[in-house]
Write a protein that holds these residues in place. Structure first.
Motif, PDB file in Angstrom:
ATOM      1  N   LEU A  16       0.834  -1.203   0.000  1.00  0.00           N
ATOM      2  CA  LEU A  16       0.000   0.000   0.000  1.00  0.00           C
ATOM      3  C   LEU A  16       0.871   1.256   0.000  1.00  0.00           C
ATOM      4  CD1 LEU A  16      -2.625  -1.266   2.584  1.00  0.00           C
ATOM      5  CD2 LEU A  16      -2.899  -1.130   0.095  1.00  0.00           C
ATOM      6  N   THR A  44      -4.099   1.419  -3.554  1.00  0.00           N
ATOM      7  CA  THR A  44      -5.119   2.201  -2.847  1.00  0.00           C
ATOM      8  C   THR A  44      -6.273   1.353  -2.322  1.00  0.00           C
ATOM      9  OG1 THR A  44      -6.215   2.671  -4.964  1.00  0.00           O
ATOM     10  CG2 THR A  44      -4.609   4.288  -4.157  1.00  0.00           C
ATOM     11  N   ARG A  45      -6.256   0.041  -2.548  1.00  0.00           N
ATOM     12  CA  ARG A  45      -7.248  -0.845  -1.959  1.00  0.00           C
ATOM     13  C   ARG A  45      -6.735  -2.271  -2.045  1.00  0.00           C
ATOM     14  NH1 ARG A  45     -12.167  -0.392  -6.411  1.00  0.00           N
ATOM     15  NH2 ARG A  45     -10.997  -1.126  -8.225  1.00  0.00           N
ATOM     16  N   ILE A 100      -3.337   0.576   8.623  1.00  0.00           N
ATOM     17  CA  ILE A 100      -3.860   0.456   7.262  1.00  0.00           C
ATOM     18  C   ILE A 100      -5.272   1.035   7.226  1.00  0.00           C
ATOM     19  CG2 ILE A 100      -4.617  -1.194   5.496  1.00  0.00           C
ATOM     20  CD1 ILE A 100      -2.310  -3.007   6.419  1.00  0.00           C
ATOM     21  N   VAL A 128      -6.859   1.934   3.955  1.00  0.00           N
ATOM     22  CA  VAL A 128      -7.489   1.820   2.637  1.00  0.00           C
ATOM     23  C   VAL A 128      -8.635   0.811   2.700  1.00  0.00           C
ATOM     24  CG1 VAL A 128      -5.282   2.325   1.520  1.00  0.00           C
ATOM     25  CG2 VAL A 128      -6.012  -0.053   1.807  1.00  0.00           C
TER      26      VAL A 128
END
Length: 288
Positions: free
Chosen positions: A160, A165-166, A190, A192
């Motif tokens: 990430l 972004t995911r 985290i 995202v």
């Protein structure tokens, strides 16, 4: 119950008949208005050309947002990034960046002499090109090659930090498995979106092989239920009920998006979506 958004994963066809099957799958699920659909790579990059062709065809013939898988197995950096650029030229700027599985017959990932050494390096290179939205894979029950659950979370964070972004998870059988993973990710900083991967089980033998390959725990109660259902020829009914219950539990726990591994067999996925209140809308297929 809140109706979730959904997305679907397909794999590229190997034969003409399989091409028709993929198109039937797209036609069946497109009316459910997915947030995106993705197209996989085979182990060892074996479907690289077919994946690109499937992505290009979907882009030309549908209005579905497409995420193209990209791995770094058995390819040079130049070859991998050329595929990335070809996706962009076709209007596809969403990439699922993965290290990729070893070729069939190989036990471990082997770095190509001129290739990317890891998914982190691949993600960094794609991000440097700009204009791409990058997703990555995640393992709620820890990647089979990870030294520990903590190391696996740390590696996800590295991906990430490199530009993704995911994340989309490997499939699992119990909602608490995802919730515990989500909590560990949050504790690691985290933030995202982490999309849970759902596998409606059409073939129990195949599902067991997949689970073994990715170290997914199979609860005894589920294994026993499928063994009994196979004797009574009622596996589809059981699979729909279990997948719907899993999704219900996830939604109650705050999940607002579900990613389905269709295996190009759309009927069970459609039934589960309908049970969750995801109903057909105007088709996403273009009208000639």
């Amino acid at each position: 119950m809140t109706t979730p958004s959904v997305s679907f994963e397909f794999f590229p066809p190997k034969t003409l008949q399989a091409s028709f099957r993929l198109w039937d799958c797209v036609n069946t699920l497109a009316p459910l208005d997915p947030t995106f659909v993705s197209v996989t790579y085979g182990a060892g990059g074996t479907t690289r050309k077919r994946t690109h062709e499937a992505v290009a065809t979907l882009r030309e013939t549908t209005d579905l947002p497409i995420v193209a898988h990209l791995t770094c197995v058995n390819a040079t950096k130049a070859e991998t990034l050329a595929i990335c650029d070809a996706y962009r030229a076709a209007g596809v700027t969403d990439i699922m960046a993965l290290r990729g599985d070893p070729p069939k017959g190989a036990d471990n990932f082997c770095v190509h002499p001129d290739g990317f050494e890891s998914s982190v390096e691949l993600i960094d290179a794609i991000a440097a090109r700009g204009d791409f939205n990058i997703a990555v894979g995640a393992y709620p029950e820890t990647h089979p090659e990870a030294q520990s659950p903590e190391a696996d979370i740390d590696y996800l964070k590295r991906k990430l930090d490199a530009g993704a972004t995911r994340a989309v998870t490997q499939f699992f059988f119990e909602a608490d498995t995802f919730f515990r993973f989500r909590d560990r990710c949050a504790k690691a900083g985290i933030t995202v979106p982490i999309l849970p991967g759902i596998l409606p089980i059409e073939n129990w033998s195949g599902a067991k092989r997949f689970a073994q390959a990715c170290s997914t725990h199979i609860p005894t109660v589920i294994a026993d239920a499928f063994e009994n259902a196979e004797r009574d020829n009622r596996t589809d009914l059981l699979a729909t009920a279990l997948a719907t219950e899993l999704c219900d539990d996830l939604i109650e726990g705050g999940v607002d998006h579900l990613h389905f591994y269709t295996l190009n067999n759309p009927e069970l996925t459609r039934e589960v979506c309908h049970a969750l209140g995801v109903t057909p809308r105007l088709s996403a297929l273009k009208v000639a």
